[in-house]
Write an enzyme that holds these catalytic residues in place. Structure first.
Site, PDB file in Angstrom:
ATOM      1  N   THR A 121       0.840  -1.211   0.000  1.00  0.00           N
ATOM      2  CA  THR A 121       0.000   0.000   0.000  1.00  0.00           C
ATOM      3  C   THR A 121       0.868   1.252   0.000  1.00  0.00           C
ATOM      4  O   THR A 121       0.592   2.219  -0.731  1.00  0.00           O
ATOM      5  CB  THR A 121      -0.925   0.002   1.242  1.00  0.00           C
ATOM      6  OG1 THR A 121      -1.787  -1.124   1.179  1.00  0.00           O
ATOM      7  CG2 THR A 121      -1.751   1.273   1.311  1.00  0.00           C
TER       8      THR A 121
ATOM      9  N   ARG B 132       1.721   7.238  -6.623  1.00  0.00           N
ATOM     10  CA  ARG B 132       0.614   8.114  -7.028  1.00  0.00           C
ATOM     11  C   ARG B 132       0.872   9.565  -6.626  1.00  0.00           C
ATOM     12  O   ARG B 132       0.389  10.491  -7.261  1.00  0.00           O
ATOM     13  CB  ARG B 132      -0.706   7.612  -6.427  1.00  0.00           C
ATOM     14  CG  ARG B 132      -1.284   6.390  -7.140  1.00  0.00           C
ATOM     15  CD  ARG B 132      -2.711   6.115  -6.699  1.00  0.00           C
ATOM     16  NE  ARG B 132      -2.773   5.676  -5.312  1.00  0.00           N
ATOM     17  CZ  ARG B 132      -2.793   4.395  -4.942  1.00  0.00           C
ATOM     18  NH1 ARG B 132      -2.720   3.443  -5.864  1.00  0.00           N
ATOM     19  NH2 ARG B 132      -2.876   4.065  -3.673  1.00  0.00           N
TER      20      ARG B 132
ATOM     21  N   SER C 137       2.286  -9.457  -2.669  1.00  0.00           N
ATOM     22  CA  SER C 137       0.966  -8.963  -2.288  1.00  0.00           C
ATOM     23  C   SER C 137      -0.035 -10.109  -2.401  1.00  0.00           C
ATOM     24  O   SER C 137      -0.447 -10.486  -3.500  1.00  0.00           O
ATOM     25  CB  SER C 137       0.545  -7.798  -3.196  1.00  0.00           C
ATOM     26  OG  SER C 137      -0.720  -7.293  -2.810  1.00  0.00           O
TER      27      SER C 137
ATOM     28  N   ASN D 168      -3.392 -12.813   2.903  1.00  0.00           N
ATOM     29  CA  ASN D 168      -3.052 -13.797   3.937  1.00  0.00           C
ATOM     30  C   ASN D 168      -4.248 -14.166   4.804  1.00  0.00           C
ATOM     31  O   ASN D 168      -4.294 -15.251   5.382  1.00  0.00           O
ATOM     32  CB  ASN D 168      -1.863 -13.330   4.790  1.00  0.00           C
ATOM     33  CG  ASN D 168      -2.057 -11.946   5.358  1.00  0.00           C
ATOM     34  OD1 ASN D 168      -3.077 -11.312   5.125  1.00  0.00           O
ATOM     35  ND2 ASN D 168      -1.069 -11.483   6.104  1.00  0.00           N
ATOM     36  N   CYS D 169      -5.243 -13.285   4.894  1.00  0.00           N
ATOM     37  CA  CYS D 169      -6.448 -13.614   5.669  1.00  0.00           C
ATOM     38  C   CYS D 169      -7.276 -14.704   4.989  1.00  0.00           C
ATOM     39  O   CYS D 169      -8.143 -15.315   5.618  1.00  0.00           O
ATOM     40  CB  CYS D 169      -7.315 -12.371   5.868  1.00  0.00           C
ATOM     41  SG  CYS D 169      -6.534 -11.100   6.888  1.00  0.00           S
TER      42      CYS D 169
ATOM     43  N   PRO E 210      15.017   9.719  12.209  1.00  0.00           N
ATOM     44  CA  PRO E 210      14.043  10.474  11.418  1.00  0.00           C
ATOM     45  C   PRO E 210      13.844   9.974   9.985  1.00  0.00           C
ATOM     46  O   PRO E 210      12.752  10.140   9.426  1.00  0.00           O
ATOM     47  CB  PRO E 210      14.616  11.899  11.421  1.00  0.00           C
ATOM     48  CG  PRO E 210      15.459  11.962  12.650  1.00  0.00           C
ATOM     49  CD  PRO E 210      16.036  10.593  12.815  1.00  0.00           C
TER      50      PRO E 210
ATOM     51  N   ALA F 278       8.190   3.055  10.206  1.00  0.00           N
ATOM     52  CA  ALA F 278       7.738   1.666  10.363  1.00  0.00           C
ATOM     53  C   ALA F 278       6.209   1.632  10.400  1.00  0.00           C
ATOM     54  O   ALA F 278       5.570   2.555  10.935  1.00  0.00           O
ATOM     55  CB  ALA F 278       8.324   1.038  11.620  1.00  0.00           C
TER      56      ALA F 278
ATOM     57  N   GLY G 119       2.502  -1.236  10.195  1.00  0.00           N
ATOM     58  CA  GLY G 119       1.938  -2.578  10.202  1.00  0.00           C
ATOM     59  C   GLY G 119       2.092  -3.318  11.509  1.00  0.00           C
ATOM     60  O   GLY G 119       2.230  -2.736  12.594  1.00  0.00           O
TER      61      GLY G 119
END
Length: 814
Positions: free
Chosen positions: A16, A23, A40, A43-44, A277, A281, A283
């Site tokens: 993402t 974009r 990508s 996984n669910c 800085p 990170a 997820g």
């Protein structure tokens, strides 16, 4: 100025972030590193492909490397593992697993999206067990499917009852395997509370899964074919799935000096920056703020990862953005049930020392009179100021919708009582005019304004031991489904006339089936000066919470055979549809049909309330009938019953269904008021459903209840006819009749609540076996003819009534 941005890890967060970065900026160099093949994937969805619900493996692959590179002009390097990070010189080291070469790459900005890894403790014997797997990615899924196919697996053990463990349990069961699930905690699904999880435990047992709680895996034996649990129990297994949980994949961060926080997750600020800085990170690997109280936590879910992936791209491109925290809104499918939650659980709030109040409600998913309605079990947690702290829901339909509404209200600062103000879409197939979310709001408003005080299910046993005064205000036929061990029984409709039986020097703990009638009773008692508390969620919540696991040894299914010639039943099987009926409607419908059946004849009942599974067992035991099957089919309970106790080879009594011969009920109905007539029919029908021989003796004004039509009369009889109501549908109410307006209001509400009109109640009571006797002396005085009354009415005097009352242990005057 163009930047060089590196991303470690794909899937939800990393992929993402990469696409959003492109974009927002066409000039930046964006390189994504993934140590595996797939960048990508869903996984669910992995457990559902194992179980066959998702047929095509390729459906799980959301983006290919080639497709994503071409569409977004990205440099994607799969099979490339980042082995070190140098935060001072802004450099990483990469190992290419296909070529075996190592190289370095510099960066202007670095995004760590390494996710979480499965917890795999060092369990003795694991090194020699070749039948042990975990599930985190596509290769894991492929290995599990291949092993099941090649080794003709029959029994699988799942260790861990979280999201993945439960989903694996269900999908392995779909493969017609014997499944046993071991969970170290007292419950599965730790994000919800125990009494809610108990509904899942019940459902799991219904599907033949053996559930072992408060137990853990201690050792693998016999090359993984046997499992020794901490309790000493030994399980045989052909295969084991480890789903103990996940932990942040923090190896790179830890080794390079990035600051770690809660559960060793990477500590970030609201702009998702680490203590370096240039390094961000996102997820499952990061620490976030709990939205409820701002405390640090780690919540490995897909929505936060996707959201953070978008925001970090904005932040890197200078767009003002913050990630304020995570509510932990989640949903899961466990067989036919949906379990969803948002915010904190009761257990979490207690651990944090946060004061809260609780509400349990059990409404239908949509209007009960529209086919397919099923119960939703909702729990709301809120503070004394009304702040919503959490919510949980379980049911077959509409659960996710209600939790999503509450999660939205939480996000924007809505209070518990303000849930009553949310205007939600209504039509009978989708909801009720008063949506379950609104019902939570109304209940919260009552509690916050001190209109009601409540107790919780877990307080009941201690209060019973202390000889507290419990008042059961349900109808008599509901008692067959169970009741508290001690207490006084007064049906709600009799309560005002029996207040003298209640103590003024004790707190009265009132309860009904789901809590709503208990609230009405509490209000009555409070107005009369009693100290009263209502059991939140009613007896149903208590009964669910006190469910005992029912595990049985695995064995091959055998066809049921009737061994005794007396049990052979060539009679037609009766089918009963009780879906959409609220408790105790399904039981009452079973009773109505059972009375018309012959001994040995079978009935198949379908109900949408999963609580019916336990209720029908209790009812059949109480009434001397047999439950042959009690299973789940689709979103319904389907029970097969036989009239009579086949196991003991005994038949039912010729009249009634109870073994006690002196088990009658008699009533005198003197009043011609609709509300009192309704109370009479409810009590009579309930008593008949419990097997009592019921006689109602109608005299003077009560005779109006039995009228079905108007006939021509003369003289004094005509004058009485003018003054008296034309029949059951024309009766006034005893208070606030207001020239008939009050009666019309009551009928309107009855229709909205799916309550039968009085004439239909009378006819149903007759079909249940209730005997209606019209007093002939009163008929003569008032000029009432037999032709005016229902055809099933019998005629007699006081002797007929007294004869039946001799065989009665319940006698009422209304």
């Amino acid at each position: 100025m163009a930047q060089k941005i590196l991303i470690i890890g794909g899937v939800a967060g990393g992929a993402t972030a990469a696409t959003r970065l492109r974009r927002l900026n066409e000039d930046d160099t964006i390189i994504l590193f993934e140590k595996g093949e797939y960048i990508s994937f869903a996984n669910c969805g992995l457990p559902y492909h194992i179980g066959g619900e998702i047929k095509e493996r390729d459906s799980l692959l959301l983006q290919t490397v080639e497709g994503m590179e071409q569409q977004y002009a990205l440099d994607i390097r799969n099979f490339s593992e980042v082995t070190t990070i140098d935060p001072v010189n802004n450099e990483i080291t990469v190992l290419n697993h296909q070529t075996g070469t190592t190289y370095t790459e510099t960066f202007d900005k670095l995004i760590i999206s390494t996710g979480a890894k499965a917890i795999t403790p060092a369990i003795p014997g694991m090194e020699t067990a070749e039948n042990v797997f975990s599930l985190r990615n596509i290769p894991d899924m492929d290995l599990i499917k291949e092993y099941i196919t090649k080794h003709a697996i029959q029994t699988v053990t799942v260790i861990g009852g979280g999201f993945i463990g439960l989903e694996m349990m269900e999908n392995l069961k779909l493969l017609d395997l014997d499944v046993q699930l071991v969970e170290m905690a007292p419950q599965v699904m730790p994000n919800i509370d125990f009494e809610m999880a108990q509904q899942l435990h019940t459902q799991i047992n219904m599907h033949g899964v053996n559930l072992l709680l408060n137990d853990g895996l201690k050792e693998f034996k016999d090359n993984g074919k046997k499992l020794l649990l901490t309790s000493g129990t030994v399980l045989n297994t052909d295969m084991t799935i480890l789903s103990i949980g996940v932990t942040p994949e923090n190896t790179l961060a830890k080794e390079c000096g990035i600051e770690l926080g809660f559960k060793n997750a990477i500590k970030v600020n609201e702009q998702l920056q680490t203590n370096y800085p240039a390094i961000f990170a996102i997820g499952d690997v990061i620490e976030v703020k709990d939205s409820v109280d701002g405390s640090p936590t780690n919540i490995p879910l897909a929505w936060p990862a996707n959201r953070q992936g978008r925001l970090v791209a904005d932040i890197i491109n200078g767009i003002p953005a913050l990630y304020p925290g995570t509510q932990g809104t989640s949903v899961a499918k466990i067989f036919e049930l949906t379990a969803a939650s948002t915010g904190n659980s009761e257990r979490m709030l207690k651990n944090k020392g946060i004061d809260f109040q609780v509400i349990h409600v059990h409404p239908n998913s949509h209007a009960g009179y529209y086919p397919g309605a099923s119960p939703i079990h909702l729990k709301l947690l809120f503070g004394s100021n009304g702040k919503i702290l959490g919510a949980q829901g379980i049911g077959t339909k509409g659960v996710d919708k209600r939790i999503d509404v509450i999660a939205t209200a939480m996000k924007f600062g809505g209070t518990a009582d303000q849930l009553a103000e949310i205007e939600l879409a209504y039509a009978p197939p989708y909801s009720s005019a008063k949506d379950p979310v609104n019902m939570l709001g109304y209940t919260a408003d009552n509690m916050m304004s001190d209109k009601i005080k409540t107790i919780q299910w877990h307080e009941v046993d201690e209060l019973v031991d202390q000889d507290a005064f419990f008042l059961d205000i349900r109808e008599e036929f509901e008692l067959a489904t169970g009741s508290l061990p001690k207490g006084t029984f007064i049906p709600l409709n009799q309560l005002r006339n029996r207040l003298a039986e209640l103590p003024k020097d004790k707190t009265i703990y009132v309860y009904c089936q789901v809590g709503q009638r208990g609230y009405n009773a509490a209000r009555i008692l409070m107005h009369h000066g009693f100290d009263v508390k209502n059991l939140d969620g009613g007896y149903k919540t208590y009964k669910i919470a006190t469910y005992s696991l029912k595990n049985t040894p695995f064995k091959k299914r055998v066809n049921e055979q009737i061994s005794s010639p007396s049990q052979v039943c060539p009679l037609t099987t009766i089918e009963v549809d009780a879906c959409g009926l609220q408790c105790p409607g399904p039981i009452l419908k079973v009773k109505e049909q059972m009375d018309q059946m012959s001994v040995g004849q079978k009935m198949i009942v379908k109900a949408s309330d999963f609580g019916f599974s336990a209720d029908i067992e209790a009812w059949a035991k109480s009434t001397g009938n047999s439950v042959l099957k009690n299973e789940i089919e689709g979103d319904n309970v389907v029970a097969t019953l036989s009239k009579g106790n086949l196991l003991q080879n005994t038949a039912l009594p010729k009249e009634g269904m109870m073994k006690d011969t002196k088990e009658g009920a008699t009533m005198v109905v003197f009043s011609g008021d609709m509300d009192k007539a309704l109370a009479s029919m409810i009590i009579a029908s309930g008593a008949a459903a419990m097997g009592k021989n019921v006689t109602i003796f109608f005299t003077f004004w009560g005779l109006s209840v039995l009228k079905k039509q108007k006939i021509q009369k003369r003289g004094m009889a005509k004058l009485f006819d003018i003054m008296l109501p034309n029949g059951a549908n024309s009766l006034p109410i005893s208070s606030m009749n207001m020239g008939g307006a009050g009666a019309k209001m009551m009928k309107t509400v009855m229709k909205q609540k799916n309550v039968d009109p009085l004439p239909l109640m009378i006819e149903k009571a007759s079909k249940l076996g209730v005997k209606f006797i019209a007093c002939t002396m009163s008929m003569d005085i008032m000029g009432i003819e037999k032709e005016e009354l229902f055809d099933f009415v019998e005629y007699g005097g006081v002797a007929a009534y007294l004869g039946d009352s001799e065989e009665s242990n319940l006698n009422l005057f209304i």
